[in-house]
Design a protein around this motif. Structure first.
Motif, PDB file in Angstrom:
ATOM      1  N   ALA A  57       0.815  -1.214   0.000  1.00  0.00           N
ATOM      2  CA  ALA A  57       0.000   0.000   0.000  1.00  0.00           C
ATOM      3  C   ALA A  57       0.850   1.265   0.000  1.00  0.00           C
ATOM      4  O   ALA A  57       1.773   1.422   0.808  1.00  0.00           O
ATOM      5  CB  ALA A  57      -0.913   0.013   1.216  1.00  0.00           C
ATOM      6  N   PRO A  59      -0.402   4.926   0.456  1.00  0.00           N
ATOM      7  CA  PRO A  59      -1.625   5.675   0.708  1.00  0.00           C
ATOM      8  C   PRO A  59      -1.523   7.161   0.367  1.00  0.00           C
ATOM      9  O   PRO A  59      -0.504   7.804   0.625  1.00  0.00           O
ATOM     10  CB  PRO A  59      -1.839   5.479   2.211  1.00  0.00           C
ATOM     11  CG  PRO A  59      -0.498   5.160   2.768  1.00  0.00           C
ATOM     12  CD  PRO A  59       0.325   4.564   1.675  1.00  0.00           C
ATOM     13  N   ASP A  81       4.063  -1.169  -5.808  1.00  0.00           N
ATOM     14  CA  ASP A  81       3.169  -0.306  -5.040  1.00  0.00           C
ATOM     15  C   ASP A  81       1.725  -0.464  -5.501  1.00  0.00           C
ATOM     16  O   ASP A  81       1.445  -0.581  -6.702  1.00  0.00           O
ATOM     17  CB  ASP A  81       3.558   1.168  -5.190  1.00  0.00           C
ATOM     18  CG  ASP A  81       4.779   1.545  -4.362  1.00  0.00           C
ATOM     19  OD1 ASP A  81       5.162   0.770  -3.467  1.00  0.00           O
ATOM     20  OD2 ASP A  81       5.339   2.635  -4.609  1.00  0.00           O
ATOM     21  N   ALA A  84      -3.367   3.689  -3.072  1.00  0.00           N
ATOM     22  CA  ALA A  84      -4.622   3.706  -2.321  1.00  0.00           C
ATOM     23  C   ALA A  84      -4.982   5.161  -2.031  1.00  0.00           C
ATOM     24  O   ALA A  84      -4.221   5.871  -1.368  1.00  0.00           O
ATOM     25  CB  ALA A  84      -4.467   2.927  -1.014  1.00  0.00           C
ATOM     26  N   VAL A 160      -5.548   2.254   6.303  1.00  0.00           N
ATOM     27  CA  VAL A 160      -4.446   1.797   5.449  1.00  0.00           C
ATOM     28  C   VAL A 160      -3.177   2.525   5.843  1.00  0.00           C
ATOM     29  O   VAL A 160      -3.134   3.762   5.829  1.00  0.00           O
ATOM     30  CB  VAL A 160      -4.735   2.055   3.955  1.00  0.00           C
ATOM     31  CG1 VAL A 160      -3.577   1.540   3.104  1.00  0.00           C
ATOM     32  CG2 VAL A 160      -6.036   1.423   3.528  1.00  0.00           C
ATOM     33  N   ASP A 164       1.197  -1.827   4.293  1.00  0.00           N
ATOM     34  CA  ASP A 164       0.191  -2.880   4.435  1.00  0.00           C
ATOM     35  C   ASP A 164       0.056  -3.599   3.094  1.00  0.00           C
ATOM     36  O   ASP A 164       0.423  -3.068   2.046  1.00  0.00           O
ATOM     37  CB  ASP A 164      -1.158  -2.290   4.840  1.00  0.00           C
ATOM     38  CG  ASP A 164      -1.200  -1.803   6.283  1.00  0.00           C
ATOM     39  OD1 ASP A 164      -0.294  -2.174   7.060  1.00  0.00           O
ATOM     40  OD2 ASP A 164      -2.129  -1.041   6.628  1.00  0.00           O
ATOM     41  N   ILE A 166      -2.345  -4.862   0.196  1.00  0.00           N
ATOM     42  CA  ILE A 166      -3.666  -4.732  -0.387  1.00  0.00           C
ATOM     43  C   ILE A 166      -3.836  -5.835  -1.428  1.00  0.00           C
ATOM     44  O   ILE A 166      -2.972  -6.020  -2.292  1.00  0.00           O
ATOM     45  CB  ILE A 166      -3.873  -3.364  -1.054  1.00  0.00           C
ATOM     46  CG1 ILE A 166      -3.778  -2.242  -0.008  1.00  0.00           C
ATOM     47  CG2 ILE A 166      -5.227  -3.302  -1.759  1.00  0.00           C
ATOM     48  CD1 ILE A 166      -3.968  -0.851  -0.589  1.00  0.00           C
ATOM     49  N   VAL A 175      -7.491  -5.064   3.032  1.00  0.00           N
ATOM     50  CA  VAL A 175      -6.234  -4.501   3.513  1.00  0.00           C
ATOM     51  C   VAL A 175      -5.740  -5.376   4.660  1.00  0.00           C
ATOM     52  O   VAL A 175      -6.437  -5.541   5.668  1.00  0.00           O
ATOM     53  CB  VAL A 175      -6.420  -3.051   3.992  1.00  0.00           C
ATOM     54  CG1 VAL A 175      -5.083  -2.479   4.472  1.00  0.00           C
ATOM     55  CG2 VAL A 175      -7.011  -2.181   2.879  1.00  0.00           C
TER      56      VAL A 175
END
Length: 214
Positions: A57, A59, A81, A84, A160, A164, A166, A175
């Motif tokens: 993740a 973000p 990657d 998110a 998130v 993490d 995903i 997630v």
């Protein structure tokens, strides 16, 4: 001029070999292994049939209908990657379309999930970049900010953090917190084993039923 996008230094990524181990399990199995939590709201769906992706993740937070953070993240993407985006759940103005999707793909991102709107669905399907979004809108974005890259976000009701895992497929998005990865993988393996046994039992039942009616 100072950018209104705040970027977290030294963004954490999940190890590629760890992420790869999640690819063998569907989101439904992972969700069961997570005690059915961590699953993103059902309103966030794939833009095209058959989309599937697993990644680390990355973000982003942006205001409704603005994609400056999505533009600035281009300089930060690393292979593996999963972008998110918390776009405030706003669906009347898309924050990404085929232009950004192609660049995400070229820079190594495995997919994107947007709690907001995207556009150019047919083009994105044609070059097979996996995207999940809450809505589709032809209206283009503003590019003013503010926003963040790399800080924790909420995504469809789920927290998130950078790094993490995903996982997303036709059923939806989950997630997996980095510190629960090994536990969830073990649980998913056991669930897959049980489901394989049930599938075999069902196949035997169908065969027996067909034999009785032959």
């Amino acid at each position: 001029m100072t950018s209104p996008i705040r970027i977290t230094p030294d963004i954490t990524r999940a190890p590629a070999e760890l992420v790869d181990r999640f690819r063998q399990y569907p989101v439904a199995n992972l969700g069961d292994a997570m005690d059915r939590i961590g699953i993103v709201e059902a309103g966030i769906t794939p833009m095209w049939d058959g989309a599937a992706a697993v990644g680390s993740a990355l973000p982003l937070l942006t205001v409704a209908g603005d994609n400056l953070a999505l533009i600035e993240v281009l300089d930060l993407i690393q292979p593996g990657d999963f972008i998110a985006v918390n776009a405030a759940g706003y669906t009347d103005r898309a924050v990404m379309g085929d232009n950004l999707a192609q660049r995400f793909q070229a820079f190594g991102a495995v997919g994107a999930v947007v709690d907001g709107a995207a556009r150019d669905r047919d083009i994105i399907r044609d070059f097979a970049f996996p995207v999940w979004s809450r809505g589709i809108s032809p209206a283009g974005p503003f590019k003013h900010g503010p926003g963040t890259i790399g800080s924790p976000i909420a995504l469809g009701g789920v927290v998130v953090n950078a790094g993490d895992i995903i996982a997303a497929d036709s059923d939806g998005v989950i997630v997996v917190p980095r510190d629960r990865a090994e536990e969830v993988l073990a649980g998913a393996a056991e669930i897959a084993r049980i489901e394989a046994e049930k599938d075999e039992e069902a196949a035997q039942f169908r065969a027996a039923a067909q034999a009785r009616t032959a």
